[in-house]
Write an enzyme that holds these catalytic residues in place. Structure first.
Site, PDB file in Angstrom:
ATOM      1  N   TYR A   1       0.807  -1.220   0.000  1.00  0.00           N
ATOM      2  CA  TYR A   1       0.000   0.000   0.000  1.00  0.00           C
ATOM      3  C   TYR A   1       0.843   1.274   0.000  1.00  0.00           C
ATOM      4  O   TYR A   1       0.303   2.365   0.119  1.00  0.00           O
ATOM      5  CB  TYR A   1      -0.936   0.006   1.226  1.00  0.00           C
ATOM      6  CG  TYR A   1      -0.209  -0.183   2.544  1.00  0.00           C
ATOM      7  CD1 TYR A   1       0.371   0.890   3.199  1.00  0.00           C
ATOM      8  CD2 TYR A   1      -0.087  -1.443   3.112  1.00  0.00           C
ATOM      9  CE1 TYR A   1       1.050   0.727   4.390  1.00  0.00           C
ATOM     10  CE2 TYR A   1       0.586  -1.622   4.303  1.00  0.00           C
ATOM     11  CZ  TYR A   1       1.154  -0.534   4.940  1.00  0.00           C
ATOM     12  OH  TYR A   1       1.841  -0.712   6.128  1.00  0.00           O
TER      13      TYR A   1
ATOM     14  N   GLU B   1      11.234  -3.741   5.449  1.00  0.00           N
ATOM     15  CA  GLU B   1      10.355  -3.223   6.505  1.00  0.00           C
ATOM     16  C   GLU B   1      11.002  -3.305   7.890  1.00  0.00           C
ATOM     17  O   GLU B   1      10.381  -2.968   8.894  1.00  0.00           O
ATOM     18  CB  GLU B   1       9.017  -3.977   6.500  1.00  0.00           C
ATOM     19  CG  GLU B   1       8.330  -4.012   5.144  1.00  0.00           C
ATOM     20  CD  GLU B   1       7.945  -2.659   4.573  1.00  0.00           C
ATOM     21  OE1 GLU B   1       8.249  -1.615   5.199  1.00  0.00           O
ATOM     22  OE2 GLU B   1       7.341  -2.627   3.501  1.00  0.00           O
TER      23      GLU B   1
ATOM     24  N   THR C   1       5.324   2.295  -0.808  1.00  0.00           N
ATOM     25  CA  THR C   1       6.429   2.415  -1.760  1.00  0.00           C
ATOM     26  C   THR C   1       6.597   1.187  -2.644  1.00  0.00           C
ATOM     27  O   THR C   1       7.382   1.216  -3.594  1.00  0.00           O
ATOM     28  CB  THR C   1       7.764   2.704  -1.052  1.00  0.00           C
ATOM     29  OG1 THR C   1       8.132   1.585  -0.247  1.00  0.00           O
ATOM     30  CG2 THR C   1       7.662   3.973  -0.201  1.00  0.00           C
TER      31      THR C   1
END
Length: 136
Positions: free
Chosen positions: A8, A79, A10
């Site tokens: 949702y 992440e 990059t």
């Protein structure tokens, strides 16, 4: 577990990390939405925060089976996610994602804000009202 991810930010088509991480490693990419979450802006990337009544728009990505394990490891590094690490900014969770086209919802990995990050965002973060990073 499936070979699916819900992205949702990059990792969306046209965004900075799509080509770096997903190009050539996916079997399908289709518009979808995550119900029960809202979107907050971060320092150049968004956070999905689980919250009843919210909707986050993005893409349901199906990895090529032979690329899945490496892609999962690469996305965890991107992440900065490590299972059980209290310093995580994101948690990787399995959720139902609704496709914008036809068909039933599908289970997918989603990186959502870790609890401490979510609390800070709820207190003083910038909510992206549309739930769509591309419309920020």
């Amino acid at each position: 577990m499936s070979f699916r991810f819900f992205v949702y930010g990059t990792l969306l088509p046209g965004e900075a990390n799509h080509g770096l991480f997903l190009r050539g490693r996916t079997a399908a990419e289709e518009p979808g939405r995550l119900n029960g979450a809202v979107l907050y802006g971060g320092p150049g990337y968004p956070y999905a925060v689980e919250e009843r009544g919210g909707v986050v728009h993005g893409e349901l990505v199906t990895a090529l089976p032979d690329a899945y394990e490496e892609l999962l490891a690469d996305l965890d590094r991107l992440e900065e996610y490590a299972p059980g690490d209290p310093r995580n900014l994101y948690e990787r969770v399995e959720r139902e994602v609704h496709r914008d086209g036809t068909g039933p919802p599908l289970r997918a990995w989603v990186y959502v804000a870790a609890p401490a990050v979510a609390a800070r965002l709820r207190a003083r973060g910038k909510l992206i009202e549309s739930g769509d990073w591309r419309l920020r």
